[in-house]
Design an enzyme around this catalytic site. Structure first.
Site, mmCIF file in Angstrom:
data_model
loop_
_atom_site.group_PDB
_atom_site.id
_atom_site.type_symbol
_atom_site.label_atom_id
_atom_site.label_comp_id
_atom_site.label_asym_id
_atom_site.label_seq_id
_atom_site.Cartn_x
_atom_site.Cartn_y
_atom_site.Cartn_z
ATOM 1 N N LYS A 140 -4.592 10.093 3.457
ATOM 2 C CA LYS A 140 -5.307 9.209 4.375
ATOM 3 C C LYS A 140 -6.328 9.974 5.218
ATOM 4 O O LYS A 140 -6.064 11.080 5.679
ATOM 5 C CB LYS A 140 -4.285 8.516 5.272
ATOM 6 C CG LYS A 140 -4.819 7.517 6.264
ATOM 7 C CD LYS A 140 -5.743 6.486 5.662
ATOM 8 C CE LYS A 140 -5.091 5.696 4.542
ATOM 9 N NZ LYS A 140 -6.056 4.897 3.763
ATOM 10 N N ARG A 164 -7.336 -0.014 -6.830
ATOM 11 C CA ARG A 164 -7.582 1.033 -5.820
ATOM 12 C C ARG A 164 -7.796 2.342 -6.568
ATOM 13 O O ARG A 164 -7.033 2.666 -7.484
ATOM 14 C CB ARG A 164 -6.406 1.138 -4.829
ATOM 15 C CG ARG A 164 -6.296 -0.107 -3.938
ATOM 16 C CD ARG A 164 -5.412 0.122 -2.734
ATOM 17 N NE ARG A 164 -6.038 0.967 -1.738
ATOM 18 C CZ ARG A 164 -5.389 1.473 -0.684
ATOM 19 N NH1 ARG A 164 -4.103 1.227 -0.501
ATOM 20 N NH2 ARG A 164 -6.017 2.234 0.193
ATOM 21 N N ARG A 183 0.880 -1.179 0.000
ATOM 22 C CA ARG A 183 0.000 0.000 0.000
ATOM 23 C C ARG A 183 0.908 1.217 0.000
ATOM 24 O O ARG A 183 2.125 1.098 0.045
ATOM 25 C CB ARG A 183 -1.027 -0.005 1.149
ATOM 26 C CG ARG A 183 -0.737 -0.796 2.370
ATOM 27 C CD ARG A 183 0.386 -0.251 3.181
ATOM 28 N NE ARG A 183 0.168 1.164 3.433
ATOM 29 C CZ ARG A 183 1.106 2.023 3.666
ATOM 30 N NH1 ARG A 183 2.370 1.652 3.678
ATOM 31 N NH2 ARG A 183 0.849 3.288 3.907
ATOM 32 N N GLY A 184 0.289 2.405 -0.037
ATOM 33 C CA GLY A 184 1.085 3.616 -0.208
ATOM 34 C C GLY A 184 1.158 3.916 -1.704
ATOM 35 O O GLY A 184 1.423 3.012 -2.520
ATOM 36 N N ALA A 185 0.922 5.173 -2.057
ATOM 37 C CA ALA A 185 0.755 5.527 -3.469
ATOM 38 C C ALA A 185 1.928 5.070 -4.364
ATOM 39 O O ALA A 185 1.714 4.375 -5.371
ATOM 40 C CB ALA A 185 0.516 7.033 -3.577
ATOM 41 N N ASP A 214 -1.800 10.941 -1.722
ATOM 42 C CA ASP A 214 -2.126 9.947 -2.752
ATOM 43 C C ASP A 214 -2.464 10.596 -4.083
ATOM 44 O O ASP A 214 -2.382 9.963 -5.123
ATOM 45 C CB ASP A 214 -3.300 9.078 -2.294
ATOM 46 C CG ASP A 214 -2.833 8.135 -1.206
ATOM 47 O OD1 ASP A 214 -2.702 8.579 -0.044
ATOM 48 O OD2 ASP A 214 -2.556 6.962 -1.514
ATOM 49 N N GLN A 273 -2.085 2.255 10.054
ATOM 50 C CA GLN A 273 -0.799 2.266 9.353
ATOM 51 C C GLN A 273 0.279 2.988 10.165
ATOM 52 O O GLN A 273 1.472 2.713 10.025
ATOM 53 C CB GLN A 273 -0.926 2.959 7.981
ATOM 54 C CG GLN A 273 -1.697 2.169 6.947
ATOM 55 C CD GLN A 273 -3.154 2.556 6.896
ATOM 56 O OE1 GLN A 273 -3.754 2.930 7.912
ATOM 57 N NE2 GLN A 273 -3.757 2.465 5.733
HETATM 58 O O1 MRU Z 1 -4.425 3.286 2.303
HETATM 59 P P1 MRU Z 1 -2.943 3.433 2.218
HETATM 60 O O2 MRU Z 1 -2.209 2.804 3.347
HETATM 61 O O3 MRU Z 1 -2.406 2.985 0.870
HETATM 62 O O4 MRU Z 1 -2.716 4.996 2.324
HETATM 63 C C1 MRU Z 1 -1.411 5.516 2.235
HETATM 64 C C2 MRU Z 1 -1.371 6.971 2.461
HETATM 65 O O5 MRU Z 1 -2.371 7.624 2.653
HETATM 66 C C3 MRU Z 1 -0.028 7.627 2.363
HETATM 67 O O6 MRU Z 1 0.028 8.738 3.198
HETATM 68 C C4 MRU Z 1 0.180 8.085 0.909
HETATM 69 O O7 MRU Z 1 0.024 7.007 0.030
HETATM 70 C C5 MRU Z 1 1.480 8.713 0.702
HETATM 71 S S1 MRU Z 1 2.722 7.453 0.593
HETATM 72 C C6 MRU Z 1 4.236 8.046 0.358
#
Ligand code: MRU
Length: 375
Positions: free
Chosen positions: A263, A90, A53-55, A252, A211
């Site tokens: 988030k 996603r 996960r994470g963009a 994201d 997270q």
């Molecule tokens: O739902 P997630 O865990 O994928 O959400 C991740 C986030 O919101 C992070 O803050 C975002 O992707 C930035 S990652 C460098």
């Protein structure tokens, strides 16, 4: 970054070049488990079910997934179908589409026989570029931390490693686990720590998937960065009492006008920061900017996840078993929007790989002039 002294990335190709290894983030912080993804379907599942996960990381995983799909069916139809399936995993992070578009653009002009290898190479480039970009974000963000450290320690003679720490609040996990390495919000923090500037991080637990508690606290701890976990509602109180010098979060999707989608709960932190005069910075690779969108509130699709993530909690029992428990009456239904939009007016600055700018169309155009011409 380092896990107990050993350097790791969050995704890495197998030596034979047909599959990738990932860290199964659903198992952290209790177990460090790596998994091999060998098919595009497995890559899609890993993204949808948030093993990764994470963009930036979901973009990198999707790029490898597309390469695996092309090894099976390199036709134009196969390419389009696999890209669409991976893109649907996603909806909010734009990096997913960005990475799939980048792989598609690099292989589409090639003969079918060359596509899989080219896609594989492109996915590797996307990963290497992510590491470089996040390192650059860290270098720029470090200047902001240095300024605060200097101000807090003026006249106190604090040398390397000494003095008042810079207190940084972060939300969710925008750390190396969310990218290929370094993280976005955490890159300036790691670089300050490695440079001997004392930093202390307030880690929001980030309900409902936690997270912050499970991932950010884990990676900061493994790298040796001082931190403390707080419940999501504590940030405003900490700011009112002068215990937060700056906020750094990831994103994201960022609009061409500087609105930031991140988030769920990020917006409330920005409001509290604004009310308390605490700088609120957003760290992002330019692959997170959606140049086609100017109104974050109306135009960015917000992922709705299962209400079960809110009504239930999973954790480790004292005797080491993973257990899921309900925290609501069985009939209670929950709504679970996974992201929110922080309007640009609440963002002090955007920290990108090209430097720091105002969260505005002009600010972004000053760093990415070629994009102003394109939009
Ligand atoms: O739902 P997630 O865990 O994928 O959400 C991740 C986030 O919101 C992070 O803050 C975002 O992707 C930035 S990652 C460098």
């Amino acid at each position: 970054m380092k896990i107990d002294g050993v350097a790791h990335r969050s995704i890495w190709p197998a030596e034979h070049g047909r599959s990738v290894h990932i860290i199964d983030q659903t198992q952290l912080p209790h177990r460090f488990v790596t998994t091999e993804l060998t098919t595009p379907e497995a890559a899609a599942t890993a993204i949808r079910d948030m093993w990764v996960r994470g963009a930036p990381l979901i973009g990198a995983t999707a790029a490898y997934g597309l390469a695996m799909a092309l090894a099976r069916d390199p036709s134009d139809a196969g390419l389009a179908q696999a890209a669409a399936q991976l893109a649907a995993t996603r909806p909010t992070a734009i990096n997913l589409r960005w990475a799939l578009d980048a792989v598609t653009a690099s292989v589409a002009p090639l003969p079918e026989s060359a596509r899989a290898a080219a896609a594989w190479a492109k996915a590797g480039e996307i990963c290497d570029e992510d590491v470089e970009v996040n390192h650059a974000i860290g270098r720029h963000g470090l200047t902001l931390i240095r300024e605060i450290a200097a101000r807090k320690n003026q006249g106190k003679g604090g040398g390397k490693g000494g003095g008042e720490p810079v207190n940084i609040l972060t939300h969710c996990n925008a750390g190396w686990l969310a990218t290929v390495d370094w993280g976005t919000a955490t890159s300036p923090i790691y670089q300050a720590h490695d440079a001997g500037i004392p930093v202390h991080v307030w880690v929001d637990e980030t309900r409902p998937r936690n997270q912050g508690a499970g991932l950010t606290a884990w990676e900061l701890g493994r790298h040796g960065v001082s931190h403390r976990l707080v419940v999501d509602n504590a940030g405003g109180h900490l700011m009112q009492h002068g215990l937060v010098d700056m906020v750094i979060v990831g994103t994201d999707r960022t609009t061409a006008t500087g609105d930031v989608c991140n988030k769920i709960g990020t917006y409330l932190k920005a409001l509290a920061a604004h009310d308390n005069g605490v700088p609120f910075h957003v760290a992002l690779p330019s692959s997170t900017i959606d140049w086609t969108v100017s109104d974050g509130l109306r135009e960015i699709p917000i992922e709705e996840r299962s209400g079960r993530e809110v009504t239930h909690l999973t954790g480790l029992t004292e005797d080491g078993r993973s257990e899921t428990i309900a925290i609501t009456p069985p009939t209670t239904e929950a709504t679970n929007p996974a992201f929110d939009v922080t309007p640009a007016r609440l963002v002090t600055s955007l920290i990108t790989e090209r430097g720091i700018c105002a969260a505005s169309a002009d600010g972004l155009a000053s760093l990415f002039p070629e994009r102003r011409a394109a939009s």
